[in-house]
Enzyme design. Sequence first.
Site, PDB file in Angstrom:
ATOM      1  N   HIS A 109      40.498  38.613  52.503  1.00 43.01           N
ATOM      2  CA  HIS A 109      40.676  39.096  53.875  1.00 43.01           C
ATOM      3  C   HIS A 109      40.669  37.852  54.760  1.00 43.01           C
ATOM      4  CE1 HIS A 109      38.452  42.458  51.936  1.00 43.01           C
ATOM      5  NE2 HIS A 109      39.105  43.265  52.763  1.00 43.01           N
ATOM      6  N   ASP A 112      37.251  36.552  55.240  1.00 39.34           N
ATOM      7  CA  ASP A 112      36.567  35.960  54.078  1.00 39.34           C
ATOM      8  C   ASP A 112      36.828  34.465  54.062  1.00 39.34           C
ATOM      9  OD1 ASP A 112      36.073  38.566  53.159  1.00 39.34           O
ATOM     10  OD2 ASP A 112      37.942  38.577  52.008  1.00 39.34           O
ATOM     11  N   GLU A 240      46.207  50.764  50.324  1.00 36.65           N
ATOM     12  CA  GLU A 240      45.167  51.072  49.322  1.00 36.65           C
ATOM     13  C   GLU A 240      44.477  52.374  49.706  1.00 36.65           C
ATOM     14  OE1 GLU A 240      42.587  47.775  48.304  1.00 36.65           O
ATOM     15  OE2 GLU A 240      40.919  49.162  47.985  1.00 36.65           O
ATOM     16  N   GLU A 276      42.778  51.711  43.567  1.00 37.22           N
ATOM     17  CA  GLU A 276      41.449  51.240  43.128  1.00 37.22           C
ATOM     18  C   GLU A 276      40.763  52.329  42.316  1.00 37.22           C
ATOM     19  OE1 GLU A 276      39.071  49.063  45.906  1.00 37.22           O
ATOM     20  OE2 GLU A 276      37.215  49.975  45.177  1.00 37.22           O
ATOM     21  N   HIS A 279      37.961  54.273  44.051  1.00 42.95           N
ATOM     22  CA  HIS A 279      38.495  55.171  45.082  1.00 42.95           C
ATOM     23  C   HIS A 279      39.087  56.428  44.434  1.00 42.95           C
ATOM     24  CE1 HIS A 279      39.068  51.514  48.011  1.00 42.95           C
ATOM     25  NE2 HIS A 279      37.824  51.661  47.591  1.00 42.95           N
ATOM     26  N   ASP A 315      30.928  54.270  46.916  1.00 41.91           N
ATOM     27  CA  ASP A 315      31.722  53.214  46.314  1.00 41.91           C
ATOM     28  C   ASP A 315      30.772  52.159  45.746  1.00 41.91           C
ATOM     29  OD1 ASP A 315      34.194  52.160  45.854  1.00 41.91           O
ATOM     30  OD2 ASP A 315      34.478  51.332  47.857  1.00 41.91           O
ATOM     31  N   ASP A 317      31.522  49.940  43.396  1.00 39.65           N
ATOM     32  CA  ASP A 317      32.254  48.695  43.107  1.00 39.65           C
ATOM     33  C   ASP A 317      31.671  47.915  41.933  1.00 39.65           C
ATOM     34  OD1 ASP A 317      34.214  49.052  45.025  1.00 39.65           O
ATOM     35  OD2 ASP A 317      33.215  47.840  46.545  1.00 39.65           O
ATOM     36  N   ASP A 347      37.811  43.409  42.768  1.00 40.47           N
ATOM     37  CA  ASP A 347      37.148  44.212  43.815  1.00 40.47           C
ATOM     38  C   ASP A 347      35.842  44.842  43.324  1.00 40.47           C
ATOM     39  OD1 ASP A 347      36.605  45.144  46.277  1.00 40.47           O
ATOM     40  OD2 ASP A 347      38.381  46.405  46.499  1.00 40.47           O
TER      41      ASP A 347
HETATM   42  C1  XUL Z   1      36.939  48.832  50.272  1.00 38.23           C
HETATM   43  C2  XUL Z   1      37.966  48.076  49.536  1.00 38.23           C
HETATM   44  C3  XUL Z   1      38.484  46.855  50.201  1.00 38.23           C
HETATM   45  C4  XUL Z   1      39.946  46.629  49.980  1.00 38.23           C
HETATM   46  C5  XUL Z   1      40.500  45.468  50.768  1.00 38.23           C
HETATM   47  O1  XUL Z   1      36.490  49.959  49.633  1.00 38.23           O
HETATM   48  O2  XUL Z   1      38.329  48.435  48.440  1.00 38.23           O
HETATM   49  O3  XUL Z   1      37.735  45.778  49.751  1.00 38.23           O
HETATM   50  O4  XUL Z   1      40.256  46.413  48.646  1.00 38.23           O
HETATM   51  O5  XUL Z   1      40.285  45.596  52.125  1.00 38.23           O
HETATM   52 CO    CO Z   2      39.699  47.692  47.069  1.00 40.43          CO
END
Ligand code: XUL
Ligand code: CO
Length: 445
Positions: A109, A112, A240, A276, A279, A315, A317, A347
């Site tokens: 991003h 970042d 996304e 993702e 998600h 989430d 992750d 991610d």
């Molecule tokens: C948030 C997510 C983000 C995107 C990029 O859930 O997945 O990190 O991948 O903005």
């Molecule tokens: Co993501």
Amino acid sequence: MSVNVTVGEKSYFPEIEKINYEGPDSLNPLAFRYYDENRVIAGKPMEDHFRFAVAYWHTLGGTGADPFGPGTHVLPWLYGADSMTIARNKLDAAFEFITKLGAPFYCFHDRDLAPEGGNVAESEKNLRTLVGLAGEKQEASGVKLLWGTANVFSHPRYMNGAATNPDFAILTHAAAQVKSAIDATIALGGGNYVFWGGREGYYSLLNTNMKRELDHLGMFLQKARNYGRKAGFTGTFLIEPKPMEPTKHQYDFDTATVTGFLYKYGLADDFKINIENNHATLAGHTFAHEVQTAVNAGLLGSLDINQGDPHNGWDTDEFLTNLYDAVELMLVLLQHGGIGKGGMNFDAKTRRSSTGAEDLFIAHISSMDTLARALLIADDILQNSDFLKMKRARYSSYDAGAGADFEQGKFNIDQLAGLAAEYGEPKQISGKQELYQQLINRYIK
Ligand code: XUL
Ligand code: CO
């Protein structure tokens, strides 16, 4: 690919050597057991099946902080005299990490890479400075940018959304960020540009004009696309999907929702979808389902290859280590031409209590190995089992005769009803789901 490991004067990971492939019998947690980048499977090197990308935000910025407490991970590059010094240190650490791991790509991003300044011009200047330095790092190491994006969700100004914010002034700030994040992506040769609709959604319809917000989002993305194309971006724009978190109703709910949105707003020629796994879980889908849905629409763009926890609704992750899910994913990808110009962005973050630098490496290695092993298994299934034959046979009534004529559009409903009368009650045909599951498990070895 062979990346050049470039360690500046200061090493942030002095105890870690370049990660090598040692084969399935290796007991070394800091070695690949399956990911052998140059090994050719199904006609191309493993590296091209995955195009792994390190996620700048989690890997370089993940402190383990959660809503109940501050960070537990001590990341030495996050300490420095000022925010630009920290950004430079972080870049050094990023490229040391990426090259030691041997991942060919990274993603970021805008925020970042470089800190937000006191105003729009200062923020843009900070980003341009870091983009210049990142370009030098890319050049020296051979590492490439998979995608860039703008963080238009963390700053408090975006509390009611960015492009869908009821306040037009906020939308203009999102435009400023997206414009320079697209510039940054072009300057660094990024193949894709991502939009994750961080706070594009709502909590209550009572205070929300949903139709107007969605129209604003569509308009915003058209203008961003037009800007990018004019500025020379030839890659793919990606959306996304995520169904919830942070808002209750995220507008980009899932792949099917985004597909409809892209067509409605005339974006389907320039945009694809970045899917993702976590998600997908939140949307009540499997990763494979989401990927297949994108393939069906010709909109598969790229993947964020983490995993969630099916038992809770947020989430998490986590790094992807579920082999069974990975096999299902690789079966879909291998059957449909693969990831193309997208890639697999981690991610994912190490757990709050995984505090060592070594943990960060092991997490990535383990995910890469899970996917590489899944590729070998999926390829074996497709080459050497009856899987495809069984699946084809299930639809054989459409291969010839009236079924084939139906696929050609030759019958109206009256004629179909006539055929039903002629056929009488069809005999039962088993779907054999358990046989398929047995087959997959037989090849997981
Ligand atoms: C948030 C997510 C983000 C995107 C990029 O859930 O997945 O990190 O991948 O903005
Ligand atoms: Co993501």
